[in-house]
Design a protein around this motif. Structure first.
Motif, PDB file in Angstrom:
ATOM      1  N   PRO A   1      -8.553  -0.391   3.696  1.00  0.00           N
ATOM      2  CA  PRO A   1      -7.686  -1.434   3.152  1.00  0.00           C
ATOM      3  C   PRO A   1      -7.202  -2.384   4.252  1.00  0.00           C
TER       4      PRO A   1
ATOM      5  N   LEU B   1       0.844  -1.197   0.000  1.00  0.00           N
ATOM      6  CA  LEU B   1       0.000   0.000   0.000  1.00  0.00           C
ATOM      7  C   LEU B   1       0.879   1.247   0.000  1.00  0.00           C
TER       8      LEU B   1
ATOM      9  N   VAL C   1      -1.544  -5.349   0.396  1.00  0.00           N
ATOM     10  CA  VAL C   1      -3.000  -5.269   0.492  1.00  0.00           C
ATOM     11  C   VAL C   1      -3.613  -6.593   0.042  1.00  0.00           C
TER      12      VAL C   1
END
Lengths: 211, 211
Positions: free
Chosen positions: A99, A44, A107
């Motif tokens: 997330p 991420l 992720v």
């Protein structure tokens, strides 16, 4: 229940170097208001919402990286966190999606508020009769009819309204835990009603045993 | 609980004849992914999302009415509906917000999924000790210590692990209804545990009275 049990694994993601027009088409076709921005190893690195995209289109920005929020500004959870944490985060931060990261900060899913609503509301939709069935199983030696009889007596005592054991049985077959909580005025009151029923039925069982 | 008790009254709205650029600026500044489209009397005539806006900006549409969904395509609820209906609608249709209408079909609020999550999760966040306090109030003649003693015995019987009354008291002071449900394996099992405790404490009360 863990975060990974309620997360959406079919999430979309975009790269920081794609054009925001391309990102907008992807978000529209998947009907997603938000998407994580990932590097090549799926780590991420950012987050964009469709509101960042409308602003970006108006202001003639080109790349996703020009409009994204950085990782540090994003509420996120880990896949092995308790699902409760995601619920509290969604409620506190008023976000529509969060997330989900694995141990390596990659992720692996996205939690959406409507999935949380679905999970939470399933509990509410349990029929009250299921709780009474569990109760009669536990109170060995008490029959279903005796339980309904005791319930009708307690209802009369608490509401002043006469109700037969059959009426009561019909009522709990049609009503859910959620409805019962709103009807009795809260979780604690619902429990107190159940306890009063349990107490009466046990007292009657003890009296019968003495005869 | 009714829809009007959990709806957001501070919602934004747009007119069908304004430019979509203006609508996008309004939605961004209020951080709303969706907005109702209203006529001059505040009747609901349509709905736009920020994804309709990104598509509209890309395709060079001008007015809100060119990109809006018509009223018939929108999930909506009435202010006096049970809040449960909005919860079920959000879960079923996977929407992030739902317009709320009054009797004259005017928009009086918007329900957002994170507000639903907040309302639902409040129930889960009730401390288990509150339920035991209600229980001891209802079971007249049973003391708090007797209740904790019975709880420790039932826990030992069901888990095989020895726990003192003090340990048990500490545990329920720190844990919530939500945690207890996940820990015991569901709502029915949680109830069964409570009933077993109630049964034991009543049996002991009866035995004491006979002496």
């Amino acid at each position: 229940m863990k975060v990974k049990e309620i997360m959406d694994k079919e999430f979309i993601a975009v790269s920081p170097d794609i054009d925001i027009v391309e990102a907008s088409i992807k978000m529209e076709s998947h009907k997603k208001f938000t998407t994580p921005v990932l590097d090549d190893e799926k780590h991420l690195i950012g987050w964009i919402t469709s509101l960042d995209v409308t602003r970006g289109l108006r202001d003639n920005h080109k790349k996703v990286k020009e409009i994204m929020h950085s990782k540090d500004d994003i509420v996120h959870v880990h896949e092995n966190d308790a699902a409760r944490l995601a619920v509290l985060a969604a409620s506190k931060h008023k976000v529509v999606s969060i997330p989900v990261l694995d141990r390596e900060d990659k992720v692996v899913g996205v939690i959406r508020t409507f999935d949380i609503v679905e999970t939470l509301s399933k509990l509410y939709e349990i029929k009250v009769s299921k709780i009474f069935e569990a109760m009669v199983d536990e109170l060995k030696g008490v029959t279903w009819d005796e339980l309904m009889e005791a319930s009708a007596i307690v209802t009369k005592r608490e509401t002043g309204k006469r109700v037969t054991a059959k009426d009561y049985e019909q009522r709990i077959k049609n009503s859910t835990f959620g409805e019962a909580i709103w009807a009795t005025g809260g979780l604690e009151k619902f429990f107190v009603g159940l306890i009063a029923i349990g107490e009466l039925v046990i007292a009657r069982k003890v009296a019968k045993a003495r005869k």
